[in-house]
Design a protein around this motif. Sequence first.
Motif, PDB file in Angstrom:
ATOM      1  N   TYR A   1     -23.744  -7.434 -21.588  1.00 30.80           N
ATOM      2  CA  TYR A   1     -23.548  -5.978 -21.464  1.00 30.80           C
ATOM      3  C   TYR A   1     -22.448  -5.476 -22.392  1.00 30.80           C
TER       4      TYR A   1
ATOM      5  N   GLU B   1     -17.576   0.656 -15.854  1.00 38.20           N
ATOM      6  CA  GLU B   1     -18.476   1.827 -15.886  1.00 38.20           C
ATOM      7  C   GLU B   1     -18.700   2.364 -14.475  1.00 38.20           C
TER       8      GLU B   1
ATOM      9  N   ASP C   1     -30.829  10.919 -13.817  1.00 37.19           N
ATOM     10  CA  ASP C   1     -29.653  10.464 -13.055  1.00 37.19           C
ATOM     11  C   ASP C   1     -28.595  11.561 -12.960  1.00 37.19           C
TER      12      ASP C   1
ATOM     13  N   GLU D   1     -25.849  13.826 -12.111  1.00 41.34           N
ATOM     14  CA  GLU D   1     -24.815  13.759 -11.069  1.00 41.34           C
ATOM     15  C   GLU D   1     -23.768  14.766 -11.509  1.00 41.34           C
TER      16      GLU D   1
END
Length: 425
Positions: free
Chosen positions: A206, A249, A346, A348
């Motif tokens: 990642y 994150e 997503d 938010e």
Amino acid sequence: MISVFWHRRDLRIDDNHGLAKIAEKYTNVLPIFIFDTTILEELEADDKRVSFIYLSLKKLKKKYQALGSDLFVLKGKPLDVLKQLNKNHSIQAIYTNRDYEPYAISRDREVAQWASEYEIDFQTFKDHVMFEKDEINVDGRPYKVYTPYSKKWKAELGIIPEYNLNAEALNFELKQSLPSLESVGFREVLGVAPKVQLDDATLYNYAENRNLPAKAATSNLGVYLRFGNTSIRKMVKLAKAKSEVFLNELIWREFFMTIMWFYPESATHELKTQYRGIPWENNEDYFDAWRQGKTGFPIVDAGMRQLNETGMMHNRVRMITASFLVKDLCIDWRWGEAYFAKKLMDFELSSNVGNWQWAAGTGTDAAPYFRVFNPTSQQEKFDPKFEYIKKWVPEFNTASYPSSIVNHKEAREKILALYKTHLNT
Ligand code: FAD
């Protein structure tokens, strides 16, 4: 008499704090979900998020049915729906998990008020985050900068609990067939559930690959955390074991929620007050070109087209497109924030606003306003072989691809002068 567990941002049974708690204290627990018309009224009929919720509810209902119970899916203003349910079945308790957005806070306040009048035991629980409200603070005050916040967050973490449901406490009598999505006022959109990637290869690589939009190198967890299909506690355990950068994150997500909790006005106003009132140019033709992915800057256009088609956009490209709108096109960050809010799977509020203000230099970022992303060097660094660009902009490098709508160098100088003048007056 029934007790009610009200699902909102927690569309799962496993490791669900409020659900486990109501089943510890009460029996005859009826799980419900309410399609809140106050929220739905703002959305278009083919909104992908509603299809995602519907799909999630189908799965959740099946899980409850496998336990011999059922999920009730209702529609209306939550308080009206709960009042009606109380008339039909007589409610002794309502438990739910906390939601920290300004609208949700006022909605829950009203429900709490009504419940106390009827002597209904209304309780809310922390489930959506590891730390909420002011739990991570510096002498009682909120952190406005991420790095010290994240250090404190890690230091305070401790043992992560898991909440298991005693399924015997569920209601086994009441059954309901799932209302159609059309009856809720929406059309079903297919392909709205992104593939979650939490395998070892993704997590161990990642840190190295997460900035490369052509690689499928991030988790795609965004929408699953947004609607709580996945438990944040389980994700934090996984991140702790496998990737510190991934954990960081997840902490950004909570950092922005804390900011929104303390500064709800930041949803519409610059967090750094000295930046309020910048005279944005707000050229509507430029805004249209940006929205459609026709700016002539291929990395920007690829990102906007990915967003329009799928409701997703890679984080690096979100940063580039946001910087471009504000700094190259001199358009108010609120316009971009609203467009992302409409399109992102997503979406938010806290993360969207927080990141847009970061891009505009008006929010929590410790760096000053003069960071302006160069779309060409960003492309050279993060999509050097044009793989991502070619996927989303097939006509790139042909005569039909538009030429650049602005000159980056000139636009950069202009915006820096605008910020500077504004801050000096
Ligand atoms: P991964 O890289 O796998 O990260 C895992 C999780 O960590 C994400 O799902 C998310 O919950 C969290 N996370 C990662 N980066 C950030 C970040 N910068 N800020 C807050 N949380 C983060 N994220 C949203 O969840 N909702 C939004 O509305 C949103 N709007 C954004 C707007 C802009 C302008 C920018 C620059 C970023 C925005 N982000 C938003 C953050 C980030 O782009 C997405 O969380 C990420 O791309 C989602 O993909 P993923 O799940 O594969 O992320």
